[in-house]
Write a protein that holds these residues in place. Sequence first.
Motif, PDB file in Angstrom:
ATOM      1  N   PRO A   1       0.843  -1.210   0.000  1.00 34.49           N
ATOM      2  CA  PRO A   1       0.000   0.000   0.000  1.00 34.49           C
ATOM      3  C   PRO A   1       0.873   1.253   0.000  1.00 34.49           C
ATOM      4  N   LEU A   2       0.313   2.328  -0.494  1.00 36.52           N
ATOM      5  CA  LEU A   2       1.048   3.596  -0.500  1.00 36.52           C
ATOM      6  C   LEU A   2       0.972   4.250   0.874  1.00 36.52           C
ATOM      7  N   THR A   3       2.083   4.849   1.257  1.00 34.74           N
ATOM      8  CA  THR A   3       2.159   5.613   2.491  1.00 34.74           C
ATOM      9  C   THR A   3       2.205   7.080   2.113  1.00 34.74           C
ATOM     10  N   GLU A   4       1.309   7.858   2.677  1.00 36.05           N
ATOM     11  CA  GLU A   4       1.259   9.295   2.392  1.00 36.05           C
ATOM     12  C   GLU A   4       2.344  10.007   3.192  1.00 36.05           C
ATOM     13  N   VAL A   5       3.086  10.897   2.511  1.00 34.24           N
ATOM     14  CA  VAL A   5       4.123  11.700   3.169  1.00 34.24           C
ATOM     15  C   VAL A   5       3.936  13.169   2.788  1.00 34.24           C
ATOM     16  N   LYS A   6       4.528  14.057   3.561  1.00 36.66           N
ATOM     17  CA  LYS A   6       4.395  15.496   3.304  1.00 36.66           C
ATOM     18  C   LYS A   6       5.533  16.042   2.454  1.00 36.66           C
ATOM     19  N   SER A   7       6.652  15.321   2.440  1.00 38.03           N
ATOM     20  CA  SER A   7       7.830  15.777   1.706  1.00 38.03           C
ATOM     21  C   SER A   7       8.680  14.562   1.371  1.00 38.03           C
ATOM     22  N   VAL A   8       9.426  14.652   0.269  1.00 34.93           N
ATOM     23  CA  VAL A   8      10.284  13.533  -0.121  1.00 34.93           C
ATOM     24  C   VAL A   8      11.438  14.052  -0.974  1.00 34.93           C
ATOM     25  N   GLN A   9      12.523  13.317  -0.957  1.00 37.39           N
ATOM     26  CA  GLN A   9      13.676  13.616  -1.798  1.00 37.39           C
ATOM     27  C   GLN A   9      13.498  12.903  -3.137  1.00 37.39           C
ATOM     28  N   ALA A  10      13.477  13.666  -4.226  1.00 36.41           N
ATOM     29  CA  ALA A  10      13.462  13.101  -5.577  1.00 36.41           C
ATOM     30  C   ALA A  10      14.915  12.881  -5.974  1.00 36.41           C
ATOM     31  N   ILE A  11      15.244  11.686  -6.387  1.00 33.98           N
ATOM     32  CA  ILE A  11      16.629  11.329  -6.729  1.00 33.98           C
ATOM     33  C   ILE A  11      16.750  11.210  -8.246  1.00 33.98           C
ATOM     34  N   ALA A  12      17.614  12.031  -8.832  1.00 35.49           N
ATOM     35  CA  ALA A  12      17.789  12.064 -10.288  1.00 35.49           C
ATOM     36  C   ALA A  12      18.055  10.674 -10.846  1.00 35.49           C
ATOM     37  N   SER A  13      17.375  10.357 -11.928  1.00 37.13           N
ATOM     38  CA  SER A  13      17.508   9.104 -12.677  1.00 37.13           C
ATOM     39  C   SER A  13      17.121   7.865 -11.893  1.00 37.13           C
ATOM     40  N   ARG A  14      16.508   8.038 -10.703  1.00 36.21           N
ATOM     41  CA  ARG A  14      16.167   6.861  -9.888  1.00 36.21           C
ATOM     42  C   ARG A  14      14.723   6.833  -9.425  1.00 36.21           C
ATOM     43  N   GLY A  15      14.248   7.870  -8.771  1.00 32.70           N
ATOM     44  CA  GLY A  15      12.888   7.855  -8.244  1.00 32.70           C
ATOM     45  C   GLY A  15      12.797   8.628  -6.945  1.00 32.70           C
ATOM     46  N   LEU A  16      11.749   8.356  -6.196  1.00 28.22           N
ATOM     47  CA  LEU A  16      11.525   9.034  -4.923  1.00 28.22           C
ATOM     48  C   LEU A  16      12.109   8.196  -3.793  1.00 28.22           C
ATOM     49  N   ASP A  17      12.868   8.835  -2.906  1.00 27.17           N
ATOM     50  CA  ASP A  17      13.481   8.139  -1.777  1.00 27.17           C
ATOM     51  C   ASP A  17      12.403   7.458  -0.947  1.00 27.17           C
ATOM     52  N   GLY A  18      12.558   6.161  -0.732  1.00 29.03           N
ATOM     53  CA  GLY A  18      11.579   5.397   0.037  1.00 29.03           C
ATOM     54  C   GLY A  18      10.574   4.654  -0.823  1.00 29.03           C
ATOM     55  N   ASP A  19      10.533   4.934  -2.114  1.00 32.12           N
ATOM     56  CA  ASP A  19       9.627   4.228  -3.019  1.00 32.12           C
ATOM     57  C   ASP A  19      10.364   3.051  -3.645  1.00 32.12           C
ATOM     58  N   HIS A  20       9.674   1.958  -3.859  1.00 31.70           N
ATOM     59  CA  HIS A  20      10.320   0.754  -4.405  1.00 31.70           C
ATOM     60  C   HIS A  20      10.943   0.983  -5.781  1.00 31.70           C
ATOM     61  N   ARG A  21      10.446   1.927  -6.556  1.00 35.61           N
ATOM     62  CA  ARG A  21      10.990   2.160  -7.900  1.00 35.61           C
ATOM     63  C   ARG A  21      12.409   2.731  -7.879  1.00 35.61           C
ATOM     64  N   VAL A  22      12.830   3.291  -6.761  1.00 32.07           N
ATOM     65  CA  VAL A  22      14.160   3.890  -6.680  1.00 32.07           C
ATOM     66  C   VAL A  22      15.254   2.836  -6.936  1.00 32.07           C
ATOM     67  N   ASP A  23      14.937   1.576  -6.666  1.00 34.64           N
ATOM     68  CA  ASP A  23      15.905   0.500  -6.878  1.00 34.64           C
ATOM     69  C   ASP A  23      15.694  -0.245  -8.190  1.00 34.64           C
ATOM     70  N   LYS A  24      14.732   0.205  -8.997  1.00 35.65           N
ATOM     71  CA  LYS A  24      14.465  -0.431 -10.287  1.00 35.65           C
ATOM     72  C   LYS A  24      15.454   0.087 -11.329  1.00 35.65           C
ATOM     73  N   THR A  25      15.165  -0.155 -12.585  1.00 38.14           N
ATOM     74  CA  THR A  25      16.048   0.225 -13.680  1.00 38.14           C
ATOM     75  C   THR A  25      16.347   1.723 -13.672  1.00 38.14           C
ATOM     76  N   PRO A  26      17.587   2.108 -13.367  1.00 34.98           N
ATOM     77  CA  PRO A  26      17.924   3.537 -13.389  1.00 34.98           C
ATOM     78  C   PRO A  26      17.736   4.114 -14.797  1.00 34.98           C
ATOM     79  N   GLY A  27      17.273   5.338 -14.853  1.00 37.68           N
ATOM     80  CA  GLY A  27      17.114   6.022 -16.134  1.00 37.68           C
ATOM     81  C   GLY A  27      15.827   5.715 -16.864  1.00 37.68           C
ATOM     82  N   SER A  28      14.990   4.828 -16.314  1.00 36.43           N
ATOM     83  CA  SER A  28      13.746   4.500 -17.019  1.00 36.43           C
ATOM     84  C   SER A  28      12.792   5.688 -16.983  1.00 36.43           C
ATOM     85  N   GLY A  29      11.796   5.669 -17.839  1.00 37.50           N
ATOM     86  CA  GLY A  29      10.827   6.757 -17.911  1.00 37.50           C
ATOM     87  C   GLY A  29       9.690   6.620 -16.919  1.00 37.50           C
ATOM     88  N   ARG A  30       9.745   5.602 -16.061  1.00 36.65           N
ATOM     89  CA  ARG A  30       8.670   5.386 -15.089  1.00 36.65           C
ATOM     90  C   ARG A  30       9.220   5.394 -13.665  1.00 36.65           C
TER      91      ARG A  30
END
Length: 176
Positions: free
Chosen positions: A32-61
């Motif tokens: 399930p998604l956890t609602e947060v008030k602020s997050v670090q967006a990491i270039a070419s990776r995703g949002l810190d704490g989201d599972h996609r941050v460890d997926k394929t770097p550079g992807s469009g999703r």
Amino acid sequence: MTKRTNPLDRFAKHLKPGKLEWIGLRSARKAPLTEVKSVQAIASRGLDGDHRVDKTPGSGRQVTLISREFIEQTEHFLGTDAIDPATLRRNLVVSGINLHALRHQRFAIGDAIFEASALCHPCSRMEMALGKGGVAAMLGHGGLCCKILKGGVITLGDEVRVEVPATTQDMFSEQD
């Protein structure tokens, strides 16, 4: 080789800014998604704490985005009063800006710069989450998939604004 320009580039600078209304992160793919008030967006990776941050770097999703207006359209088509943004499994909810005009554009939220790539089509899970007709209600209103070009902190209430490349600004500044 000449670079093809996006026909929306000419009009993107006229989009009024929107606002970031909701941020959700998933620790794992089906979590399930956890609602947060602020997050670090990491270039070419995703949002810190989201599972996609460890997926394929550079992807469009790396990040998914939907508008409050698209959620309201989906509510209308389903005949329901309110849909919790977490149900739709998108990372960010924005309002006041035309998402279709953002496609293939660069835009800023807080300190981060994103680029919208593909449409984020509803998956079959929406039929379970929203009930019969959920996928049909979301068609054309599923949001956008984005990549992060420049990292930074994003916070609820941040402005969502188009980042028109300088060459595009120069090309159209005197003509419009």
